[in-house]
Each structure stands twice: as structure tokens, then as C-alpha cells.
Scaffold this active site. Structure first.
Site, short mmCIF file in Angstrom:
data_model
loop_
_atom_site.label_atom_id
_atom_site.label_comp_id
_atom_site.label_asym_id
_atom_site.label_seq_id
_atom_site.Cartn_x
_atom_site.Cartn_y
_atom_site.Cartn_z
N CYS A 10 3.38 11.55 -14.45
CA CYS A 10 3.71 10.19 -14.02
C CYS A 10 4.86 9.60 -14.83
O CYS A 10 5.43 8.57 -14.46
CB CYS A 10 2.51 9.26 -14.10
SG CYS A 10 1.40 9.49 -12.71
N HIS A 27 9.36 9.10 -9.79
CA HIS A 27 8.82 9.58 -8.51
C HIS A 27 8.72 8.38 -7.56
O HIS A 27 8.74 7.23 -8.00
CB HIS A 27 7.46 10.27 -8.68
CG HIS A 27 6.41 9.39 -9.31
ND1 HIS A 27 6.37 9.10 -10.67
CD2 HIS A 27 5.37 8.73 -8.76
CE1 HIS A 27 5.34 8.32 -10.93
NE2 HIS A 27 4.70 8.05 -9.78
N HIS A 42 13.14 0.05 -1.79
CA HIS A 42 14.28 0.90 -2.15
C HIS A 42 14.85 0.56 -3.53
O HIS A 42 16.05 0.58 -3.75
CB HIS A 42 15.37 0.85 -1.06
CG HIS A 42 14.98 1.62 0.17
ND1 HIS A 42 13.96 1.21 1.00
CD2 HIS A 42 15.45 2.78 0.68
CE1 HIS A 42 13.82 2.08 1.97
NE2 HIS A 42 14.70 3.04 1.80
N GLU A 94 -1.07 2.74 -3.58
CA GLU A 94 0.07 3.56 -3.99
C GLU A 94 0.09 4.84 -3.15
O GLU A 94 1.15 5.32 -2.78
CB GLU A 94 -0.02 3.90 -5.49
CG GLU A 94 1.21 4.64 -5.95
CD GLU A 94 1.35 4.74 -7.47
OE1 GLU A 94 0.61 4.05 -8.19
OE2 GLU A 94 2.21 5.53 -7.92
#
Ligand code: ZN
Length: 411
Positions: free
Chosen positions: A268, A272, A313, A354
Site C-alpha cells: 500500500c 496505486h 483523477h 475503496e
């Protein structure tokens, strides 16, 4: 056809029969008997033209009360132009309020129209209830008619504004303005009477302004000031003394973002990305006039501006100092809550996914508590001014040379 109110057999059903028979307009009759307007109207009743010559100039100047009411409606931005007319649109659920407006606006030459239009977009006939006046008539002697000398009564203008565009959310009153100057007048005049507003950036009008009472006691104080006036306007007080059912509404929003978890021991810590799914839940009483808890369009507008435009984004770690260390779903929820609560005081829960397998739920502080306590300390570590003030820092300060050596590149 047969009139379902009086049983009379008629060649056609129209307002001249209905208003005498049951005091209903055709639009209300259609709703009461759940009939499409298309079935009730003859072709020549649809898309009729309105003629300027059917209107006449008022003989005397508008009264002070009428001017105050006109000013309140101007503030609201509801008055608009269509072809050669200036008009005030009304909703059929609030027809009595529109007719109350007519009582005063007739002093400016306004008349009531229920117009039936074929709406190309929906392929059906819709009814439009509106007060209309030829713009040229309104402009004649405009200086005298609109001149605020003596100034129209502020409280009457404010009461009319609240009655037409005020929205109550969890005890806070929201007002939208198409332009800044009207908002400023209201803010200053209300302040003089001890009522405080906060200006928020989420108006429905481009370049417009939204005001919200600062606290629920400001709302109560404000409504007390205009209580007598609101009670004169049909169907208005019931909106602000709500005893309707409580409902939770939920809006689903999506944003694609990248992030990493600082100091995470596993993967993590790598950059990503993914698609986040956010459910924003607002609970409140149903407004008897709008039939809604909160307009979904408003909810979407606020969430888009406060959350989506900033996160979508983007790398979440670089969108806010509060998230730069840990942009975990938990931290995100607390942060998102603080971005929304000013606009959505009825907010009861956030649900943030998530992935389809990992999500969290959060119920944060009420707006009153948030205004009292400020941002949650959980978010504040790296923006806290005390960061770096611990005495142990001296241990590394004293060995600054050693640190510098380690940091230096050789050669
Ligand atoms: Zn009848």
C-alpha cells in the site's frame, strides 16, 4: 365529457366551468383525478399565444407593501423574461401563494395565466402557472415604480424571499440569490437585527450566492421576525414548522483516484489507483411543498464541487494536507464529512468503498458541534503548529552536523 366534480355533462372542460363549479383550476382538477392534461384539453387550448393588448397599465403607483413584495421577488431571481413578457412562475402545489403574489403584483399590471404547452422533450402537454406582465408595461415609469424611496419594508421583502426560495435543512435556513448585491443587503440588514448568516459557495445560479443561517437559533430568530408575515402567505408556515415524516436520502458518487499510504509496511506504500464509491446520506423531514428532503440536484452539486472536482483523477495525498500522510478510507471519510457538513446539515452518514470488498461507514459530528469544535484532531497532525515543538527534537538539533553528513551526497 362529464365534470367529475359536479357531474355535469359538458362539451368541454375548462377553467371557466371549473372555477365556478369547484374553484379548482384545470391543472389541479387533472391532478386530483389523475388524468393526463392531453385528455382534458382541446387542440385550440394548447400553445395559445398571450396578447400584450389583454393587459393594461395600472392607474396608480404601487403601494409600499407591493413594492416590498416586488423587491423580495426580484431578490429571489424568480422573475424572468419570456418573449415580450416578464413573468413569475409558480408551482401548482403552491398556487395559493402565487395568487397571493397576484394580489400585490396586480398593482404592477401582472395577471394570472395557466398556459398549456406541448413539451417536445417529454412528448406531453404540461401546464404552466405564472403571473405575467408585458415587459414594456413594467418598464414604463420604471424609475418611479422601482425607486426605493421611501425604501420598501425590509422585513416584508425578506419574508417574501424566504417564502419563495427559502429551504429548511435540519433547522438551518438556506437562501439562494442570483446576484451578490441582494445577498449582501440581506446579510447586512439581518445582521442589524441580530441574525447571522454564513455565505456558502454552492448557488444554483451561475455567479450567484447562497446564504445559510449560522446556527439553528439564528433560524429561529429569523423566522420569529417574519412570523406574522409568513402566516399571511398561504401554505408557507407549514414548511417552516414541519411535522412531516423523516426520510433518509442517499446519493451515490464515484471518483477515480490514486493514492499511497505513507510508511505502510506492505504494498500500500506504492502509488496505486482505483474507483471509489461514496454514498452521502441525508436525513430530514420531507418538505411538504417540494416533496423532498433535499434536492438531489443540490446534493450532487455540493458533492461534486466539494469532493469530486478535487479528488477525481488526482492523487489523494496531494489534494489536502490532512490527507498527505494517510489517505485511508477512514481518514477520507472524516475529511469528506467536514467538507460537506456546512452545506448538508442533515448529513447522517457517509459510506465509502475503496473496493467492493473494503469500505467504511462514518457518522460525524452535527453542524452545531462541528462549528463549536472545529476540524477533528485526527486530521490535524501535520498542520498543527505544535508539530516540531517537543523537547526531544533538541536531540537531533544538537547533532545537526551528523544529519547533514548523512544527507549529503559524496564526491
Ligand atoms: Zn363541474
Amino acid at each position: 365529457m362529464q365534470c367529475l366534480e359536479c357531474g355535469d355533462e359538458l362539451s368541454r372542460l375548462d377553467n371557466s366551468h371549473l372555477l365556478h363549479c369547484c374553484s379548482l383550476t384545470l391543472h389541479e382538477y387533472a391532478l386530483r383525478h389523475h388524468l393526463p392534461l392531453d385528455l382534458l384539453l382541446d387542440k385550440d387550448q394548447i400553445n395559445c399565444e398571450d396578447w400584450i393588448d389583454d393587459y393594461s397599465s395600472p392607474q396608480s403607483q404601487p403601494s409600499e407593501r407591493a413594492r416590498a413584495i416586488f423587491r423580495g421577488l426580484k431578490w429571489s431571481g424568480l422573475l424572468c423574461n419570456e418573449n415580450e413578457f416578464t413573468l413569475l412562475p409558480g408551482e401548482v402545489r403552491r398556487l395559493d401563494l402565487l395568487l397571493w403574489d397576484l394580489h400585490w403584483l396586480s398593482e404592477y399590471g401582472f395577471q394570472f395565466r395557466q398556459e398549456y404547452r406541448y413539451a417536445e422533450a417529454t412528448h406531453r402537454v404540461v401546464a404552466l402557472n405564472r403571473l405575467k406582465v408585458p415587459s414594456v408595461l413594467l418598464q414604463q415609469n420604471a424609475e418611479v415604480r422601482l425607486s426605493p424611496v421611501p425604501p420598501p419594508d425590509f422585513l416584508w421583502s425578506l419574508a417574501v424571499l424566504i417564502a419563495h426560495v427559502g429551504e429548511l435543512q435540519a433547522g438551518y435556513l438556506f437562501l439562494q440569490f442570483p446576484e451578490q448585491t441582494a445577498a449582501e443587503t440581506v446579510m447586512v440588514e439581518a445582521e442589524r437585527r441580530g441574525v447571522h448568516f454564513k455565505q456558502l459557495d454552492a448557488a444554483g445560479h451561475a455567479g450567484g450566492v447562497m446564504l445559510r443561517t449560522l446556527t439553528t437559533s439564528d433560524t429561529r430568530q429569523l423566522l420569529d421576525l417574519v412570523e406574522g408575515m409568513l402566516s399571511e402567505m398561504p401554505g408557507v408556515s407549514e414548511r417552516f414548522n414541519q411535522n412531516t415524516p423523516e426520510v433518509t436520502v442517499s446519493k451515490e458518487l464515484v471518483f477515480d483516484s490514486a493514492h499511497f499510504i505513507t510508511d505502510h509496511p506492505a504494498k500500500c506504500s506504492n502509488l496505486h489507483g482505483g474507483r471509489y464509491l461514496l454514498h452521502v446520506k441525508v436525513r430530514d423531514r420531507v418538505d411538504p411543498v417540494t416533496g423532498c428532503v433535499v434536492d438531489y440536484g443540490y446534493l450532487k452539486r455540493v458533492a461534486t464541487k466539494q469532493i469530486i472536482d478535487r479528488f477525481d483523477h488526482h492523487n489523494l495525498n496531494y489534494t489536502a494536507a490532512e490527507l498527505s500522510w494517510r489517505s485511508s478510507t477512514e481518514m477520507l471519510c472524516v475529511y469528506i464529512w467536514e467538507q460537506l457538513i456546512d452545506y448538508l446539515p442533515g448529513l447522517v452518514e457517509l459510506e465509502l468503498y475503496e473496493t467492493t470488498q473494503s469500505w467504511c461507514n462514518y457518522k460525524g459530528p452535527s453542524l452545531a458541534l462541528f462549528q463549536e469544535q472545529g476540524s477533528d484532531r485526527l486530521l490535524g497532525h501535520f498542520v498543527d503548529e505544535k508539530l516540531g515543538s517537543a523537547s526531544h527534537r533538541n536531540l537531533i538539533k544538537e547533532k545537526l552536523t551528523a544529519l547533514e553528513v548523512i544527507g549529503k551526497t559524496t564526491g
